[in-house]
Motif scaffolding. Sequence first.
Motif, PDB file in Angstrom:
ATOM      1  N   GLU A 103      42.915  42.940  50.760  1.00 52.11           N
ATOM      2  CA  GLU A 103      42.084  42.018  49.998  1.00 52.11           C
ATOM      3  C   GLU A 103      42.938  41.276  48.975  1.00 52.11           C
ATOM      4  O   GLU A 103      43.736  41.885  48.257  1.00 52.11           O
ATOM      5  N   ARG A 104      42.743  39.957  48.939  1.00 58.43           N
ATOM      6  CA  ARG A 104      43.526  39.161  48.008  1.00 58.43           C
ATOM      7  C   ARG A 104      43.225  39.571  46.577  1.00 58.43           C
ATOM      8  O   ARG A 104      42.069  39.686  46.186  1.00 58.43           O
ATOM      9  N   GLY A 105      44.297  39.792  45.810  1.00 58.59           N
ATOM     10  CA  GLY A 105      44.090  40.285  44.464  1.00 58.59           C
ATOM     11  C   GLY A 105      44.551  39.354  43.368  1.00 58.59           C
ATOM     12  O   GLY A 105      43.803  39.034  42.451  1.00 58.59           O
ATOM     13  N   THR A 106      45.791  38.859  43.453  1.00 62.72           N
ATOM     14  CA  THR A 106      46.326  38.038  42.368  1.00 62.72           C
ATOM     15  C   THR A 106      47.496  37.197  42.869  1.00 62.72           C
ATOM     16  O   THR A 106      47.882  37.273  44.051  1.00 62.72           O
ATOM     17  N   THR A 107      48.042  36.385  41.988  1.00 60.91           N
ATOM     18  CA  THR A 107      49.206  35.537  42.297  1.00 60.91           C
ATOM     19  C   THR A 107      50.269  35.774  41.239  1.00 60.91           C
ATOM     20  O   THR A 107      49.961  35.833  40.035  1.00 60.91           O
ATOM     21  N   ALA A 108      51.494  35.920  41.674  1.00 64.66           N
ATOM     22  CA  ALA A 108      52.595  36.146  40.730  1.00 64.66           C
ATOM     23  C   ALA A 108      52.808  34.905  39.870  1.00 64.66           C
ATOM     24  O   ALA A 108      52.555  33.772  40.293  1.00 64.66           O
ATOM     25  N   ASP A 109      53.289  35.109  38.643  1.00 65.59           N
ATOM     26  CA  ASP A 109      53.546  33.964  37.769  1.00 65.59           C
ATOM     27  C   ASP A 109      54.867  33.301  38.161  1.00 65.59           C
ATOM     28  O   ASP A 109      55.493  33.660  39.168  1.00 65.59           O
ATOM     29  N   GLN A 110      55.294  32.349  37.354  1.00 64.37           N
ATOM     30  CA  GLN A 110      56.495  31.585  37.706  1.00 64.37           C
ATOM     31  C   GLN A 110      57.763  32.422  37.667  1.00 64.37           C
ATOM     32  O   GLN A 110      58.801  32.038  38.215  1.00 64.37           O
ATOM     33  N   ASN A 111      57.678  33.576  37.025  1.00 66.59           N
ATOM     34  CA  ASN A 111      58.840  34.477  36.997  1.00 66.59           C
ATOM     35  C   ASN A 111      58.725  35.605  38.020  1.00 66.59           C
ATOM     36  O   ASN A 111      59.604  36.464  38.093  1.00 66.59           O
ATOM     37  N   GLY A 112      57.609  35.604  38.789  1.00 70.35           N
ATOM     38  CA  GLY A 112      57.430  36.629  39.817  1.00 70.35           C
ATOM     39  C   GLY A 112      56.726  37.881  39.335  1.00 70.35           C
ATOM     40  O   GLY A 112      56.577  38.837  40.100  1.00 70.35           O
ATOM     41  N   ASN A 113      56.266  37.885  38.090  1.00 64.14           N
ATOM     42  CA  ASN A 113      55.558  39.069  37.578  1.00 64.14           C
ATOM     43  C   ASN A 113      54.103  39.056  38.046  1.00 64.14           C
ATOM     44  O   ASN A 113      53.486  37.998  38.131  1.00 64.14           O
ATOM     45  N   PHE A 114      53.552  40.240  38.325  1.00 63.28           N
ATOM     46  CA  PHE A 114      52.144  40.341  38.735  1.00 63.28           C
ATOM     47  C   PHE A 114      51.547  41.633  38.196  1.00 63.28           C
ATOM     48  O   PHE A 114      52.271  42.566  37.825  1.00 63.28           O
ATOM     49  N   GLU A 115      50.194  41.673  38.191  1.00 55.76           N
ATOM     50  CA  GLU A 115      49.490  42.859  37.709  1.00 55.76           C
ATOM     51  C   GLU A 115      48.107  42.923  38.346  1.00 55.76           C
ATOM     52  O   GLU A 115      47.393  41.932  38.389  1.00 55.76           O
ATOM     53  N   PHE A 116      47.753  44.098  38.872  1.00 55.85           N
ATOM     54  CA  PHE A 116      46.415  44.359  39.416  1.00 55.85           C
ATOM     55  C   PHE A 116      45.633  45.197  38.404  1.00 55.85           C
ATOM     56  O   PHE A 116      46.120  46.215  37.925  1.00 55.85           O
ATOM     57  N   ASN A 117      44.409  44.767  38.100  1.00 61.87           N
ATOM     58  CA  ASN A 117      43.479  45.586  37.311  1.00 61.87           C
ATOM     59  C   ASN A 117      42.285  45.899  38.205  1.00 61.87           C
ATOM     60  O   ASN A 117      41.434  45.047  38.425  1.00 61.87           O
ATOM     61  N   ASN A 118      42.240  47.104  38.721  1.00 66.65           N
ATOM     62  CA  ASN A 118      41.220  47.465  39.710  1.00 66.65           C
ATOM     63  C   ASN A 118      40.459  48.718  39.311  1.00 66.65           C
ATOM     64  O   ASN A 118      40.850  49.445  38.394  1.00 66.65           O
ATOM     65  N   GLU A 119      39.378  48.947  40.075  1.00 69.94           N
ATOM     66  CA  GLU A 119      38.567  50.155  39.903  1.00 69.94           C
ATOM     67  C   GLU A 119      38.623  50.948  41.193  1.00 69.94           C
ATOM     68  O   GLU A 119      38.603  50.376  42.284  1.00 69.94           O
ATOM     69  N   VAL A 120      38.708  52.266  41.058  1.00 65.42           N
ATOM     70  CA  VAL A 120      38.848  53.101  42.254  1.00 65.42           C
ATOM     71  C   VAL A 120      37.645  52.929  43.170  1.00 65.42           C
ATOM     72  O   VAL A 120      36.524  52.667  42.717  1.00 65.42           O
ATOM     73  N   LYS A 121      37.893  53.076  44.475  1.00 68.75           N
ATOM     74  CA  LYS A 121      36.846  52.931  45.474  1.00 68.75           C
ATOM     75  C   LYS A 121      36.689  54.189  46.316  1.00 68.75           C
ATOM     76  O   LYS A 121      36.236  54.133  47.448  1.00 68.75           O
ATOM     77  N   ALA A 122      37.073  55.328  45.759  1.00 71.51           N
ATOM     78  CA  ALA A 122      36.942  56.597  46.470  1.00 71.51           C
ATOM     79  C   ALA A 122      36.758  57.700  45.439  1.00 71.51           C
ATOM     80  O   ALA A 122      37.057  57.523  44.255  1.00 71.51           O
ATOM     81  N   ASP A 123      36.252  58.840  45.879  1.00 73.51           N
ATOM     82  CA  ASP A 123      36.053  59.966  44.968  1.00 73.51           C
ATOM     83  C   ASP A 123      37.170  60.990  45.101  1.00 73.51           C
ATOM     84  O   ASP A 123      37.013  62.161  44.784  1.00 73.51           O
ATOM     85  N   HIS A 124      38.315  60.529  45.577  1.00 74.59           N
ATOM     86  CA  HIS A 124      39.490  61.392  45.718  1.00 74.59           C
ATOM     87  C   HIS A 124      40.748  60.520  45.623  1.00 74.59           C
ATOM     88  O   HIS A 124      40.677  59.294  45.667  1.00 74.59           O
ATOM     89  N   ASP A 125      41.894  61.169  45.496  1.00 66.94           N
ATOM     90  CA  ASP A 125      43.151  60.419  45.457  1.00 66.94           C
ATOM     91  C   ASP A 125      43.362  59.679  46.771  1.00 66.94           C
ATOM     92  O   ASP A 125      42.992  60.183  47.841  1.00 66.94           O
ATOM     93  N   TYR A 126      43.980  58.502  46.694  1.00 68.09           N
ATOM     94  CA  TYR A 126      44.242  57.754  47.919  1.00 68.09           C
ATOM     95  C   TYR A 126      45.431  56.819  47.683  1.00 68.09           C
ATOM     96  O   TYR A 126      45.975  56.751  46.570  1.00 68.09           O
ATOM     97  N   GLU A 127      45.836  56.114  48.728  1.00 66.23           N
ATOM     98  CA  GLU A 127      46.977  55.207  48.641  1.00 66.23           C
ATOM     99  C   GLU A 127      46.520  53.760  48.750  1.00 66.23           C
ATOM    100  O   GLU A 127      45.632  53.440  49.554  1.00 66.23           O
ATOM    101  N   ALA A 128      47.135  52.918  47.932  1.00 67.89           N
ATOM    102  CA  ALA A 128      46.855  51.482  47.964  1.00 67.89           C
ATOM    103  C   ALA A 128      48.099  50.766  48.488  1.00 67.89           C
ATOM    104  O   ALA A 128      49.224  51.029  48.040  1.00 67.89           O
ATOM    105  N   VAL A 129      47.897  49.879  49.453  1.00 68.05           N
ATOM    106  CA  VAL A 129      49.006  49.130  50.038  1.00 68.05           C
ATOM    107  C   VAL A 129      49.052  47.752  49.377  1.00 68.05           C
ATOM    108  O   VAL A 129      48.094  46.983  49.463  1.00 68.05           O
ATOM    109  N   ILE A 130      50.191  47.461  48.722  1.00 71.04           N
ATOM    110  CA  ILE A 130      50.385  46.168  48.071  1.00 71.04           C
ATOM    111  C   ILE A 130      51.229  45.288  48.998  1.00 71.04           C
ATOM    112  O   ILE A 130      52.307  45.699  49.449  1.00 71.04           O
ATOM    113  N   THR A 131      50.715  44.091  49.294  1.00 71.78           N
ATOM    114  CA  THR A 131      51.417  43.166  50.183  1.00 71.78           C
ATOM    115  C   THR A 131      51.698  41.871  49.438  1.00 71.78           C
ATOM    116  O   THR A 131      50.807  41.323  48.774  1.00 71.78           O
TER     117      THR A 131
END
Length: 301
Positions: A78-106
């Motif tokens: 799912e599209r989340g954000t766009t890096a700034d002109q220096n390539g920095n980025f940040e995701f602010n998300n809320e968990v979508k499971a009731d257990h630990d899991y892995e998130a794939v950043i592309t």
Amino acid sequence: MKKWMVVVSLVTVIFSGLASCGTNPESSQSGQHEKQTKQVVKPVQLSVKSDKVETDDHGNFVISGKTEPRATLYINGERGTTADQNGNFEFNNEVKADHDYEAVITAKKKKMKQKKVTVSIVLSKGYLAYKAEEKSREEQTRIEEENERNEANRLLAAAENNLKSSDLDEAKDYITKSKYLTISDYHYRINGIWNKISAKQEELARQEAKKKEEIRKQNEAREREKQAAANAAKERQSSTSGNSGSGNVQASVDKNEQQVLVTKTGSKYHNRKCGNGTYYPATLSEAKARGLTPCSKCYGR
């Protein structure tokens, strides 16, 4: 002979030179093109600050990192954000499971090969406690709602069994004041019970009117009997006082007149006790004066 061999050797050398001139440039150009293509399609640079992040007490987490300037970032497809002109980025998300899991950043950018990294999302103890408390509240709410629904059904069942408007009013009042129920949820059932109550009330009204009519007729019959008895007594008194000289004869006639049995409310006279009731002696003329007719059982042929 030597001359012929020299000529053949020269021809061979010439053809070999021409063949090498015709093929080597193309092979060289193809190799250079492949090298240039490989150099153009390079992978996107992508790195994250940490490959393991922990949520806060409310299930929020932050993933930050660096990539190509203006590259597009996705999290689990799912599209989340766009890096700034220096390539920095940040995701602010809320968990979508009731257990630990892995998130794939592309990370994706035009004319470059996409890059993926995996980040582990760990649920904090505070968030787990928060979810446990939330689940407990939800269960308590479910129990309260179920209890209210059961009580509403009990009150409606009592109203339907007793068919009393007061019982139905009690059920409606309970549902109206309920925390979880609405009167619209019970609209059809309440209407059905009210229709039954109305039908019962109409039937009771008909029965009451019928009962009153029967009492009225009985009272009228008693009045007729009283009036007939009074008229008969008046006739006897008039006959006795109008013929004082023949008192002994009249008394003898009354004494010898046929005796019958009557009841206060009956329409027949009898020569014996016929059925239930309280019987009184009377003369035949008195019975006829009241409009009574002979009993078919006592005087039947």
